[in-house]
Scaffold this motif. Structure first.
Motif, PDB file in Angstrom:
ATOM      1  N   PHE A 130      37.014  50.559  44.849  1.00 56.63           N
ATOM      2  CA  PHE A 130      37.775  50.107  46.017  1.00 56.63           C
ATOM      3  C   PHE A 130      38.791  49.039  45.627  1.00 56.63           C
ATOM      4  CE2 PHE A 130      38.138  47.150  49.666  1.00 56.63           C
ATOM      5  CZ  PHE A 130      38.751  48.006  50.564  1.00 56.63           C
TER       6      PHE A 130
ATOM      7  N   TYR B 277      36.494  57.116  48.613  1.00 60.69           N
ATOM      8  CA  TYR B 277      36.018  57.173  50.005  1.00 60.69           C
ATOM      9  C   TYR B 277      34.599  57.741  50.050  1.00 60.69           C
ATOM     10  CZ  TYR B 277      35.951  58.122  55.016  1.00 60.69           C
ATOM     11  OH  TYR B 277      35.621  58.145  56.350  1.00 60.69           O
TER      12      TYR B 277
ATOM     13  N   PRO C 227      40.784  52.317  55.262  1.00 63.55           N
ATOM     14  CA  PRO C 227      40.086  51.137  55.775  1.00 63.55           C
ATOM     15  C   PRO C 227      41.041  50.023  56.185  1.00 63.55           C
ATOM     16  CG  PRO C 227      39.838  51.324  53.399  1.00 63.55           C
ATOM     17  CD  PRO C 227      40.449  52.589  53.852  1.00 63.55           C
TER      18      PRO C 227
ATOM     19  N   PHE D 175      35.988  50.957  58.224  1.00 67.86           N
ATOM     20  CA  PHE D 175      36.210  52.200  57.478  1.00 67.86           C
ATOM     21  C   PHE D 175      36.259  53.431  58.377  1.00 67.86           C
ATOM     22  CE2 PHE D 175      34.843  49.349  54.209  1.00 67.86           C
ATOM     23  CZ  PHE D 175      35.480  49.788  53.063  1.00 67.86           C
ATOM     24  N   THR D 176      35.831  53.310  59.603  1.00 68.86           N
ATOM     25  CA  THR D 176      35.694  54.495  60.452  1.00 68.86           C
ATOM     26  C   THR D 176      36.795  54.640  61.502  1.00 68.86           C
ATOM     27  OG1 THR D 176      34.205  53.244  61.892  1.00 68.86           O
ATOM     28  CG2 THR D 176      33.191  54.577  60.172  1.00 68.86           C
TER      29      THR D 176
END
Length: 206
Positions: free
Chosen positions: A50, A96, A76, A69-70
């Motif tokens: 990341f 991811y 993100p 992240f969602t």
């Protein structure tokens, strides 16, 4: 000793600050990362991937929650950064997937599971020791590696600044300008060599 009074109309001499020569930055090459990652656990591997893909600082990364992240799949949201500006960062499919694999079920639990940057440092030291590599800090694995990688692929300093969320171009230039210049020299040499080959080929054909 008492200071002498300043005379009317007197001009204070300009004092130049001594220029401090910056130490050349060190970074994790892709070869280094390829050797390190097999010796990292799932959480450490995920945060390493990341940081090196996004240039997100370790302190910013460890604060991220599942909701970051969602909201947008694969993008993100980093709301609190050192520069004060929020960032939306793209992730490769592999990174991811690595993050989704460690995603906590609780909404307010930190995604990567680390409580401080020092815990990430210690985990990296152990992984580097297992891999028989020298220890490189999260900053060298993240922001330094990100900038060096982008410059090696031909992107300019302005693009690196925008992509990595640096506050000013001068900071990027001070740290990585020499890398851009070395790639510019390499490009000049390649162009000159191509021209020389073209001239030689034309002479043979004449």
């Amino acid at each position: 000793m008492p200071l002498l009074p300043k005379l009317p109309g007197a001009i204070s001499p300009l004092v130049e600050r001594p220029k401090v020569k910056r130490k050349p930055v060190d970074w994790a090459t892709d070869d280094y990362l390829d050797l390190l990652l097999p010796h990292c656990g799932p959480r450490l591997a995920a945060i390493v991937q990341f940081m090196t893909e996004t240039a997100v600082r370790v302190g910013e990364a460890i604060r991220l929650l599942p909701d970051d992240f969602t909201k947008t799949r694969g993008w993100p949201h980093v709301g609190k950064t050192k520069s004060g500006e929020p960032r939306l960062v793209p992730l490769s499919a592999d990174t991811y997937a690595a993050i989704i694999a460690i995603m906590p079920a609780e909404p307010f639990e930190r995604v990567f599971g680390y409580r401080s940057r020092w815990s990430v440092n210690n985990a990296l030291k152990r992984a580097a020791k297992r891999a028989k590599l020298k220890y490189l800090s999260p900053h060298k694995i993240g922001r330094h590696a990100f900038a060096a990688r982008m410059l090696s692929q031909g992107y300019n300093l302005k693009t690196v600044k925008e992509a990595g969320g640096w506050a000013s171009l001068s900071v990027v230039n001070d740290n990585y300008g020499h890398l851009e210049q070395s790639h510019a020299h390499e490009a000049m040499l390649n162009a000159a060599q191509k021209r020389a080959k073209s001239v030689q080929r034309k002479k043979k054909e004449a």
